[in-house]
Design an enzyme around this catalytic site. Structure first.
Site, PDB file in Angstrom:
ATOM      1  N   ILE A  99       0.817  -1.222   0.000  1.00 54.62           N
ATOM      2  CA  ILE A  99       0.000   0.000   0.000  1.00 54.62           C
ATOM      3  C   ILE A  99       0.856   1.281   0.000  1.00 54.62           C
ATOM      4  O   ILE A  99       0.373   2.364  -0.361  1.00 54.62           O
ATOM      5  CB  ILE A  99      -0.974  -0.013   1.194  1.00 54.62           C
ATOM      6  CG1 ILE A  99      -2.197   0.854   0.911  1.00 54.62           C
ATOM      7  CG2 ILE A  99      -0.302   0.390   2.499  1.00 54.62           C
ATOM      8  CD1 ILE A  99      -3.374   0.569   1.834  1.00 54.62           C
ATOM      9  N   HIS A 112       7.017 -11.635   5.641  1.00 55.07           N
ATOM     10  CA  HIS A 112       6.715 -11.172   4.283  1.00 55.07           C
ATOM     11  C   HIS A 112       7.997 -10.881   3.523  1.00 55.07           C
ATOM     12  O   HIS A 112       8.989 -10.455   4.099  1.00 55.07           O
ATOM     13  CB  HIS A 112       5.816  -9.926   4.302  1.00 55.07           C
ATOM     14  CG  HIS A 112       6.293  -8.833   5.197  1.00 55.07           C
ATOM     15  ND1 HIS A 112       6.135  -8.855   6.562  1.00 55.07           N
ATOM     16  CD2 HIS A 112       6.936  -7.666   4.913  1.00 55.07           C
ATOM     17  CE1 HIS A 112       6.642  -7.751   7.094  1.00 55.07           C
ATOM     18  NE2 HIS A 112       7.143  -7.020   6.114  1.00 55.07           N
TER      19      HIS A 112
HETATM   20  P1  5GP Z   1       7.999  -4.153   6.872  1.00 55.56           P
HETATM   21  O1  5GP Z   1       8.611  -2.826   7.238  1.00 55.56           O
HETATM   22  O2  5GP Z   1       7.294  -4.813   8.037  1.00 55.56           O
HETATM   23  O3  5GP Z   1       8.997  -5.068   6.192  1.00 55.56           O
HETATM   24  O4  5GP Z   1       6.926  -3.819   5.757  1.00 55.56           O
HETATM   25  C1  5GP Z   1       5.550  -3.864   5.952  1.00 55.56           C
HETATM   26  C2  5GP Z   1       4.919  -3.405   4.656  1.00 55.56           C
HETATM   27  O5  5GP Z   1       3.532  -3.643   4.737  1.00 55.56           O
HETATM   28  C3  5GP Z   1       5.084  -1.903   4.399  1.00 55.56           C
HETATM   29  O6  5GP Z   1       5.782  -1.718   3.165  1.00 55.56           O
HETATM   30  C4  5GP Z   1       3.658  -1.375   4.335  1.00 55.56           C
HETATM   31  O7  5GP Z   1       3.462  -0.398   3.338  1.00 55.56           O
HETATM   32  C5  5GP Z   1       2.855  -2.628   4.057  1.00 55.56           C
HETATM   33  N1  5GP Z   1       1.500  -2.561   4.596  1.00 55.56           N
HETATM   34  C6  5GP Z   1       1.154  -2.281   5.895  1.00 55.56           C
HETATM   35  N2  5GP Z   1      -0.179  -2.322   6.037  1.00 55.56           N
HETATM   36  C7  5GP Z   1      -0.692  -2.646   4.814  1.00 55.56           C
HETATM   37  C8  5GP Z   1      -2.033  -2.835   4.341  1.00 55.56           C
HETATM   38  O8  5GP Z   1      -3.034  -2.719   5.059  1.00 55.56           O
HETATM   39  N3  5GP Z   1      -2.171  -3.165   3.029  1.00 55.56           N
HETATM   40  C9  5GP Z   1      -1.096  -3.316   2.193  1.00 55.56           C
HETATM   41  N4  5GP Z   1      -1.344  -3.642   0.927  1.00 55.56           N
HETATM   42  N5  5GP Z   1       0.176  -3.143   2.603  1.00 55.56           N
HETATM   43  C10 5GP Z   1       0.372  -2.810   3.916  1.00 55.56           C
END
Ligand code: 5GP
Length: 138
Positions: free
Chosen positions: A31, A99
């Site tokens: 997102i 992820h």
């Molecule tokens: P991290 O920093 O944990 O590796 O990345 C988490 C990712 O999840 C971020 O890039 C963020 O934009 C994405 N993200 C968080 N909440 C949502 C959501 O509700 N929908 C989508 N599509 N992506 C999300």
């Protein structure tokens, strides 16, 4: 295990732009993309970090990750990309469900910026460390 936003996305309780799903893996557009096509590939298993993920789910993700990356590249007209996988808040993890980011690197410079500061490598210390890691893998 706490319920994360990604668990809700898998269950369809929060909408997303889905690009792939099978019995063990789900993938959708991030997102807050660093570049067009920035995609998240997640196991359906709710492990908080990669070191907690089962071999089965890890294998399932690994099996489709290159295929999804190829589709992202083809759809965005890009040829280069990064796979990013963060574990722990200090390592930039914000959502505690494993992820893998697929982040296209575009010619205009959009994509992942990497800060890479190599540290001094001591061979004697490395030999002990490598042996310790090997021992813990058996
Ligand atoms: P991290 O920093 O944990 O590796 O990345 C988490 C990712 O999840 C971020 O890039 C963020 O934009 C994405 N993200 C968080 N909440 C949502 C959501 O509700 N929908 C989508 N599509 N992506 C999300």
């Amino acid at each position: 295990m706490s319920d994360t936003v990604f668990a809700k996305i898998i269950r369809g309780e929060i909408p997303c732009h889905k690009v792939y799903e099978d019995d063990k893996v789900f993938a959708f557009l991030d997102i807050n993309p660093l570049a067009k096509g920035h995609t998240l590939v997640i196991p359906k298993e709710a492990a908080p970090s990669l070191d907690k993920l089962s071999d089965d789910s890890a294998a399932a993700v690994g099996r489709v990750l290159p295929r999804i990356a190829r589709a992202v590249l083809a759809a965005t007209g890009t040829r280069e990309f990064n796979i990013l996988q963060n574990n722990g808040p200090g390592a930039h993890q914000a959502v505690f469900h494993v992820h893998f980011h697929i982040i296209p690197k575009t010619v205009d410079g959009a994509g992942l910026g990497v800060g890479w500061k190599p540290q001094r490598f001591e061979h004697s210390e490395a030999a002990t460390l490598a042996a310790d890691i090997q021992k813990r893998l058996t």
